[in-house]
Design a protein around this motif. Structure first.
Motif, short mmCIF file in Angstrom:
data_model
loop_
_atom_site.label_atom_id
_atom_site.label_comp_id
_atom_site.label_asym_id
_atom_site.label_seq_id
_atom_site.Cartn_x
_atom_site.Cartn_y
_atom_site.Cartn_z
N PRO A 193 -31.03 28.83 -9.52
CA PRO A 193 -31.27 29.54 -10.72
C PRO A 193 -32.83 29.04 -10.91
CG PRO A 193 -29.12 28.52 -10.82
CD PRO A 193 -29.57 28.01 -9.38
N ALA A 194 -33.47 29.98 -11.53
CA ALA A 194 -34.99 29.79 -11.97
C ALA A 194 -34.95 28.39 -12.61
CB ALA A 194 -35.28 30.67 -12.94
N SER A 195 -34.30 27.79 -13.46
CA SER A 195 -34.33 26.41 -14.23
C SER A 195 -34.51 25.55 -13.06
CB SER A 195 -33.05 26.24 -14.83
OG SER A 195 -31.90 26.12 -14.22
N ILE A 196 -33.68 25.56 -12.11
CA ILE A 196 -33.83 24.49 -10.89
C ILE A 196 -35.09 24.67 -10.27
CG2 ILE A 196 -33.02 23.50 -8.78
CD1 ILE A 196 -30.02 24.40 -9.73
N ARG A 197 -35.50 25.62 -9.57
CA ARG A 197 -36.60 26.04 -9.07
C ARG A 197 -37.84 25.60 -9.98
NH1 ARG A 197 -34.73 31.34 -8.39
NH2 ARG A 197 -36.69 32.20 -9.59
N ASP A 198 -37.90 25.69 -11.22
CA ASP A 198 -39.03 25.47 -12.12
C ASP A 198 -39.25 23.88 -11.85
OD1 ASP A 198 -39.46 27.92 -12.67
OD2 ASP A 198 -38.35 27.94 -14.66
N ALA A 199 -38.01 23.02 -12.29
CA ALA A 199 -38.02 21.63 -12.05
C ALA A 199 -38.55 20.93 -10.70
CB ALA A 199 -36.57 21.20 -12.47
N ILE A 200 -38.13 21.73 -9.70
CA ILE A 200 -38.89 21.26 -8.66
C ILE A 200 -40.24 21.47 -8.20
CG2 ILE A 200 -38.56 21.75 -5.81
CD1 ILE A 200 -35.67 22.43 -6.27
N ARG A 201 -40.63 22.81 -8.63
CA ARG A 201 -42.08 22.98 -8.63
C ARG A 201 -42.97 22.17 -9.41
NH1 ARG A 201 -46.17 23.40 -6.75
NH2 ARG A 201 -47.63 25.09 -6.51
N HIS A 202 -42.45 21.85 -10.56
CA HIS A 202 -43.38 21.37 -11.82
C HIS A 202 -43.02 20.01 -12.30
CE1 HIS A 202 -45.33 25.30 -12.09
NE2 HIS A 202 -44.26 25.85 -12.10
N HIS A 203 -42.29 19.19 -11.39
CA HIS A 203 -41.68 17.86 -12.36
C HIS A 203 -42.89 16.79 -12.06
CE1 HIS A 203 -40.69 17.42 -7.90
NE2 HIS A 203 -40.93 15.85 -8.14
N HIS A 204 -43.98 16.99 -11.65
CA HIS A 204 -45.28 16.16 -11.59
C HIS A 204 -46.24 16.80 -12.69
CE1 HIS A 204 -43.81 13.40 -8.46
NE2 HIS A 204 -43.76 14.37 -7.66
N GLY B 179 -47.03 30.53 -16.36
CA GLY B 179 -46.03 31.53 -16.27
C GLY B 179 -44.49 31.26 -16.98
N LEU B 180 -44.34 29.72 -17.48
CA LEU B 180 -43.15 29.35 -17.93
C LEU B 180 -42.85 29.56 -19.52
CD1 LEU B 180 -42.51 25.92 -15.99
CD2 LEU B 180 -42.38 28.08 -15.24
N THR B 181 -41.79 29.90 -19.71
CA THR B 181 -41.32 30.16 -21.29
C THR B 181 -41.06 28.76 -21.95
OG1 THR B 181 -39.30 30.13 -20.85
CG2 THR B 181 -40.30 32.19 -20.62
N ALA B 182 -40.94 28.85 -23.16
CA ALA B 182 -40.95 27.67 -23.90
C ALA B 182 -39.46 26.91 -23.35
CB ALA B 182 -40.82 28.08 -25.40
N ASP B 183 -38.49 27.58 -23.31
CA ASP B 183 -37.31 27.01 -22.90
C ASP B 183 -37.13 26.35 -21.32
OD1 ASP B 183 -35.86 27.61 -25.10
OD2 ASP B 183 -34.99 29.57 -24.10
N ALA B 184 -38.20 27.01 -20.33
CA ALA B 184 -38.37 26.68 -19.21
C ALA B 184 -39.17 25.44 -19.13
CB ALA B 184 -39.22 27.72 -18.42
#
Length: 246
Positions: free
Chosen positions: A199-210, A219-224
């Motif tokens: 899911p995109a939510s997991i990909r976003d966390a992996i990519r941006h957790h730093h 490109g991330l929404t408010a929820d993301a």
């Protein structure tokens, strides 16, 4: 340091890594179908008794503290819900696919302890802020650093150089990658997450957790952004409590 793998070489090696079992995708479809019932989930899970046993063992752990425990998937679903069962199956399948038995320059037990800590912290924060799907944040936190394990598998010489740089300069893994001019573990983890159609939510966390600032997360929404904020905080908490070592 030997020449690190190029992006196309990394992509080719990621393609050779194990895939997730079909049940992960089938279960997600069933659970996201509003017409599905508990019996539909049980029927699907019956095709993988090993995974069902693992899920029941997790559900009976002290973390959920279900009175008297549960011995059937239907009762487990009654207590923790469809989404949490789905996330347990996904998390378990990812951990099994990432199982690494070769030489690694860091302690994998301490690494996974940290990862679980981030997952628990993220889910706890999600509940505190009334997130609609806190179990999703557990999975995102659990696998946020999976790019490091991937790097152990596909390019052991490079990860050896990164960890040596960390110890030599007393710096973080991410800072060492940047100094050495390497593709980040966050990007490598995201590439595998895309291969697995996570899911995109997991990909976003992996990519941006730093990435602390929202402006860094193009490109991330408010929820993301909220989801990434929660994992970012979960990671900080696990580090502050010295829970494991990533």
């Amino acid at each position: 340091m030997p020449a690190p793998l190029k992006i196309d070489e990394i992509l080719n090696k990621i393609e050779t890594l194990p895939t997730l079992p079909n049940i992960v995708y089938e279960l997600s479809q069933v659970i996201n179908d509003p017409m599905s019932s508990t019996s539909d989930v049980e029927s699907l899970m019956a095709n993988d008794q090993s995974l069902t046993t693992t899920v029941l063992r997790l559900v009976n752990s002290a973390y959920y503290a279900i009175p008297g425990g549960v011995s059937s998937l239907s009762r487990a679903i009654g207590y923790i819900g469809f989404d949490t069962v789905n996330q347990l199956v996904l998390s378990t399948s990812i951990l099994q696919a990432l199982e690494f038995n070769g030489e690694c320059p860091f302690d994998l037990n301490e690494f996974w302890k940290h990862s679980v800590g981030v997952g628990v912290a993220s889910e706890t924060v999600a509940k505190f802020v009334n997130h609609p799907l806190p179990a999703d944040l557990f999975t995102s936190g659990l696998v946020h650093d999976m790019g490091k394990v991937v790097l152990c598998s596909i390019d052991p010489m490079t990860i050896q150089a990164i960890t040596q740089k960390c110890r030599q300069d007393k710096t973080s893994f991410a800072e060492a990658e940047l100094t050495l001019g390497l593709l980040s573990h966050t990007k490598i983890g995201e590439l595998l997450a895309k291969k697995w159609a996570l899911p995109a939510s997991i990909r976003d966390a992996i990519r941006h957790h730093h990435s602390k600032e929202h402006a860094q997360r193009i490109g991330l929404t408010a929820d993301a952004n909220r989801n990434v904020d929660i994992v970012f905080l979960g990671n900080l908490l696990a580090h502050a409590l010295k829970f494991g070592n990533s």
